[in-house]
Design a protein around this motif. Structure first.
Motif, PDB file in Angstrom:
ATOM      1  N   THR A  71       0.904  -1.220  -0.024  1.00  0.00           N
ATOM      2  CA  THR A  71       0.008  -0.092   0.060  1.00  0.00           C
ATOM      3  C   THR A  71       0.962   1.345  -0.008  1.00  0.00           C
ATOM      4  O   THR A  71       0.537   2.275  -0.665  1.00  0.00           O
ATOM      5  CB  THR A  71      -0.864  -0.045   1.343  1.00  0.00           C
ATOM      6  OG1 THR A  71      -1.775  -1.142   1.148  1.00  0.00           O
ATOM      7  CG2 THR A  71      -1.726   1.420   1.045  1.00  0.00           C
ATOM      8  N   PHE A  72       1.937   1.076   0.725  1.00  0.00           N
ATOM      9  CA  PHE A  72       2.775   2.567   0.830  1.00  0.00           C
ATOM     10  C   PHE A  72       3.354   2.950  -0.462  1.00  0.00           C
ATOM     11  O   PHE A  72       3.078   4.091  -0.680  1.00  0.00           O
ATOM     12  CB  PHE A  72       3.964   2.150   1.836  1.00  0.00           C
ATOM     13  CG  PHE A  72       4.851   3.466   2.105  1.00  0.00           C
ATOM     14  CD1 PHE A  72       4.508   4.643   2.700  1.00  0.00           C
ATOM     15  CD2 PHE A  72       6.052   3.442   1.429  1.00  0.00           C
ATOM     16  CE1 PHE A  72       5.243   5.726   2.774  1.00  0.00           C
ATOM     17  CE2 PHE A  72       7.014   4.402   1.504  1.00  0.00           C
ATOM     18  CZ  PHE A  72       6.482   5.599   2.460  1.00  0.00           C
TER      19      PHE A  72
ATOM     20  N   THR B 170       1.735  13.342   4.866  1.00  0.00           N
ATOM     21  CA  THR B 170       0.207  12.932   4.957  1.00  0.00           C
ATOM     22  C   THR B 170       0.093  11.432   5.072  1.00  0.00           C
ATOM     23  O   THR B 170      -0.779  10.942   5.670  1.00  0.00           O
ATOM     24  CB  THR B 170      -0.474  13.582   3.715  1.00  0.00           C
ATOM     25  OG1 THR B 170      -0.054  15.032   3.814  1.00  0.00           O
ATOM     26  CG2 THR B 170      -1.779  13.351   4.010  1.00  0.00           C
ATOM     27  N   SER B 171       0.964  10.610   4.258  1.00  0.00           N
ATOM     28  CA  SER B 171       0.901   9.208   4.457  1.00  0.00           C
ATOM     29  C   SER B 171       0.956   8.849   5.898  1.00  0.00           C
ATOM     30  O   SER B 171       0.224   7.950   6.423  1.00  0.00           O
ATOM     31  CB  SER B 171       1.877   8.557   3.709  1.00  0.00           C
ATOM     32  OG  SER B 171       1.378   8.777   2.148  1.00  0.00           O
TER      33      SER B 171
ATOM     34  N   PRO C 120       2.269   7.816  -3.703  1.00  0.00           N
ATOM     35  CA  PRO C 120       1.488   8.661  -4.939  1.00  0.00           C
ATOM     36  C   PRO C 120       0.587   9.437  -4.601  1.00  0.00           C
ATOM     37  O   PRO C 120       0.481  10.781  -5.254  1.00  0.00           O
ATOM     38  CB  PRO C 120       1.311   7.617  -5.999  1.00  0.00           C
ATOM     39  CG  PRO C 120       1.934   6.231  -5.391  1.00  0.00           C
ATOM     40  CD  PRO C 120       2.042   6.285  -4.023  1.00  0.00           C
ATOM     41  N   LEU C 121      -0.410   9.230  -3.828  1.00  0.00           N
ATOM     42  CA  LEU C 121      -1.667  10.059  -3.569  1.00  0.00           C
ATOM     43  C   LEU C 121      -1.710  11.042  -2.543  1.00  0.00           C
ATOM     44  O   LEU C 121      -2.139  12.177  -2.477  1.00  0.00           O
ATOM     45  CB  LEU C 121      -2.654   9.062  -3.524  1.00  0.00           C
ATOM     46  CG  LEU C 121      -3.189   8.121  -4.341  1.00  0.00           C
ATOM     47  CD1 LEU C 121      -4.325   7.475  -3.979  1.00  0.00           C
ATOM     48  CD2 LEU C 121      -3.555   8.951  -5.708  1.00  0.00           C
TER      49      LEU C 121
ATOM     50  N   HIS D 192       6.573  17.449  -6.262  1.00  0.00           N
ATOM     51  CA  HIS D 192       6.648  16.209  -5.813  1.00  0.00           C
ATOM     52  C   HIS D 192       6.317  15.091  -7.198  1.00  0.00           C
ATOM     53  O   HIS D 192       5.175  15.294  -7.456  1.00  0.00           O
ATOM     54  CB  HIS D 192       5.920  15.680  -4.527  1.00  0.00           C
ATOM     55  CG  HIS D 192       6.551  16.343  -3.249  1.00  0.00           C
ATOM     56  ND1 HIS D 192       7.296  15.855  -2.672  1.00  0.00           N
ATOM     57  CD2 HIS D 192       5.996  17.602  -2.471  1.00  0.00           C
ATOM     58  CE1 HIS D 192       7.775  16.456  -1.670  1.00  0.00           C
ATOM     59  NE2 HIS D 192       6.972  17.622  -1.610  1.00  0.00           N
ATOM     60  N   THR D 193       7.217  14.438  -7.576  1.00  0.00           N
ATOM     61  CA  THR D 193       7.088  13.213  -8.553  1.00  0.00           C
ATOM     62  C   THR D 193       6.685  12.256  -7.925  1.00  0.00           C
ATOM     63  O   THR D 193       7.036  11.867  -6.913  1.00  0.00           O
ATOM     64  CB  THR D 193       8.018  13.488  -9.644  1.00  0.00           C
ATOM     65  OG1 THR D 193       9.230  13.040  -9.158  1.00  0.00           O
ATOM     66  CG2 THR D 193       8.180  15.145 -10.005  1.00  0.00           C
ATOM     67  N   ALA D 194       6.637  11.289  -8.886  1.00  0.00           N
ATOM     68  CA  ALA D 194       6.503   9.749  -8.109  1.00  0.00           C
ATOM     69  C   ALA D 194       7.726   9.310  -8.056  1.00  0.00           C
ATOM     70  O   ALA D 194       8.112   8.195  -7.038  1.00  0.00           O
ATOM     71  CB  ALA D 194       5.982   8.778  -9.499  1.00  0.00           C
ATOM     72  N   GLN D 195       8.965   9.955  -8.401  1.00  0.00           N
ATOM     73  CA  GLN D 195      10.136   9.264  -8.179  1.00  0.00           C
ATOM     74  C   GLN D 195      10.853  10.228  -7.000  1.00  0.00           C
ATOM     75  O   GLN D 195      11.897   9.700  -6.194  1.00  0.00           O
ATOM     76  CB  GLN D 195      10.967   9.245  -9.278  1.00  0.00           C
ATOM     77  CG  GLN D 195      10.855   7.981 -10.126  1.00  0.00           C
ATOM     78  CD  GLN D 195       9.589   8.061 -10.896  1.00  0.00           C
ATOM     79  OE1 GLN D 195       9.304   9.386 -11.349  1.00  0.00           O
ATOM     80  NE2 GLN D 195       9.084   7.095 -11.443  1.00  0.00           N
TER      81      GLN D 195
END
Length: 497
Positions: free
Chosen positions: A170-171, A183-184, A177-178, A255-258
């Motif tokens: 999930t992480f 916040t995660s 990504p979301l 903030h990108t996915a990487q």
């Protein structure tokens, strides 16, 4: 070691049948295990982006947490007589520490100048709290219905391992990504606090008497309030921490996915004296500096482009467009392929006026094609398909120290590069500086040779390697000594920056 007396194990008064109660306990084990692994992965991700060297950060977090889990298991023995209340307080504290761990690391890095001490302390605390969960849960599940200890342990560990699997997936694929790192962590803490509080306050509410129940309820309420308030202030917190690290001239933060991309300074040269020189940071590492950018990329690209045919050019990395700009300055270039893993870098280089002024819109040239893929996997598939070879390959990656992609400096990658090069092809690599981190530089040199390439150092200030496909060496006479040519004699002043 003197152990405390065994706690009384009697039938708990539950609001539901015993079988359903056991199911609720196992469900809480599942949720708590998922949250615990999210905390662990979050610590590794944040520490890697702030400090670098992901292997070291992962080793520190894992080793400290596993050790602390053993300590927590021993400490939990003193709480077995009050297993329900103890489990409630453990989960509340774990939600607070784990949920706020990313913010604590960012704050320490931004305002205290380092995050290593906080990383170790946070990892130890989270590990100790996770280790305390299992003995308390074992006591609670036995209070619902006494059974063979081996069977109870098997049920608990099965739920724990499955939860860890779900949390581990999930992480990276959902939370990061979301919601982002900060916040995660906070949302995971909210879920953790709710799961622990529900089991204690509802399922085992008859084990809590009088004020103990209200104290635990107040503790859970405070933790949930702090975590929810923290989610509302993530944006201002990130902005304040970013300014503390990069200065007040932060212009763009993405903030990108990487990774995290930060642009500071003015968009044009006219703005640099007042707003500061344009700089691009990737996960806190300086990747581009306005005044030096063109000279550095010119020094990297020019020797490879002048050494022979240059119809087809491959650029690995280089999403900022500066290497592409230097390549397009040469006549005879018909096709340029840019393989950049992070599409966010290319998007920023095309839209930001500062980067676009530096690369002169090179990425929009009709001869340029951009591929968003992992360079290693893309090159391997191209070699397998026996596609047309390249006359020039430019590795516009960061120097190997602190690099986020160590496999792009491996013998396997350079072996693929050698197979993708034409017979007279050239490969240019940024390898660091012999005078700074000599080991990194000569490691890249040795790796290129092991992959069947002949590297030659060049450049001043920064050091690059120009490699060609190796040819069989002429036979030597018996007794003939080979002498090593000092690297300084191979550095031609023509290519000095």
């Amino acid at each position: 070691m003197i152990d405390r007396p065994q706690p009384y194990v009697g039938s708990a008064r539950l609001p539901v049948p015993a079988g359903l109660g056991r199911g609720f306990v196992l469900a809480s084990v599942f949720v708590c295990a998922a949250c615990g692994l999210v905390y662990e992965l979050e610590l590794v991700a944040v520490a890697s982006s702030l400090v670098g060297d992901s292997v070291t950060q992962a080793s520190v977090v894992l080793s400290v947490m596993v050790f602390a889990m053993g300590v927590g298991s021993l400490l939990a023995k003193r709480l077995r007589c009050h297993a329900a209340a103890g489990f409630g307080y453990v989960e509340a504290l774990l939600a607070l520490v784990g949920g706020g761990s990313a913010m604590a690391l960012y704050a320490s890095f931004a305002w205290l100048g380092g995050a290593r001490v906080v990383l170790v302390l946070t990892s130890f605390t989270i590990g100790a709290l996770i280790g305390a969960e299992m003995p308390l849960l074992m006591t609670l599940i036995q209070r619902i219905r006494a059974q063979d200890p081996g069977g109870a342990v098997a049920d608990l560990f099965a739920a724990d391992y499955v939860g860890a699997l779900v949390g581990g997936l999930t992480f990276p694929f959902l939370l990061l990504p979301l919601a982002g790192e900060l916040t995660s962590g906070l949302l995971t803490g909210v879920v953790n606090a709710l799961a622990g509080g529900l089991v204690v306050q509802w399922l085992f509410r008859h084990d809590l008497r009088g004020r103990a129940r209200y104290r635990l309820l107040a503790a859970n309420g405070c933790v949930l309030s702090l975590l929810l308030v923290g989610t509302a202030f993530v944006g201002p917190f990130e902005e304040a921490a970013r300014r503390a690290v990069y200065g007040d001239d932060v212009r763009v933060a993405v903030h990108t996915a990487q990774q995290e991309l930060v642009l500071t300074g003015g968009a044009t040269r006219a703005e640099w004296p007042a707003a500061g020189e344009l700089r691009l940071f990737q996960d806190g590492r300086l990747a581009l500096r306005g005044r030096q950018a063109r000279a550095v990329h010119r020094g990297l690209v020019r020797p490879a482009m002048e050494g022979g045919p240059r119809d087809r050019v491959l650029i690995v990395g280089g999403g900022d467009g500066l290497a592409v700009r230097e390549v397009l300055r040469f006549r005879g270039v018909r096709e340029v392929t840019v393989v950049e893993r992070d599409p966010g870098v290319v998007r920023l280089a095309r839209r930001d006026p500062g980067l676009r002024a530096l690369n002169r819109g090179a990425l929009d040239d009709p001869r340029v094609g951009v591929v968003n893929a992992d360079p290693f996997d893309w090159l391997r598939e191209r070699v397998r398909s026996d596609a047309a070879r390249f006359d020039v390959m430019i590795s516009a990656l960061p120097a190997p120290e602190g690099s986020a992609g160590p496999k792009l400096y491996s013998q396997e990658f350079y072996g693929l590069a050698a197979r993708a090069l034409a017979d007279e092809g050239r490969l240019a690599v940024r390898a660091g500086a012999p005078g700074g981190r000599a080991r990194d530089f000569w490691t890249v040199d040795a790796t290129l040779r092991a992959a069947g390439l002949r590297p030659c150092p060049y450049g001043a200030g920064r050091r690059f390697l120009l490699a060609r496909p190796a040819k069989p060496a002429p036979p030597t006479c018996l007794g003939e000594r080979r002498t090593r040519v000092p690297p300084s004699t191979l550095m031609h002043p023509r290519y000095a920056e």
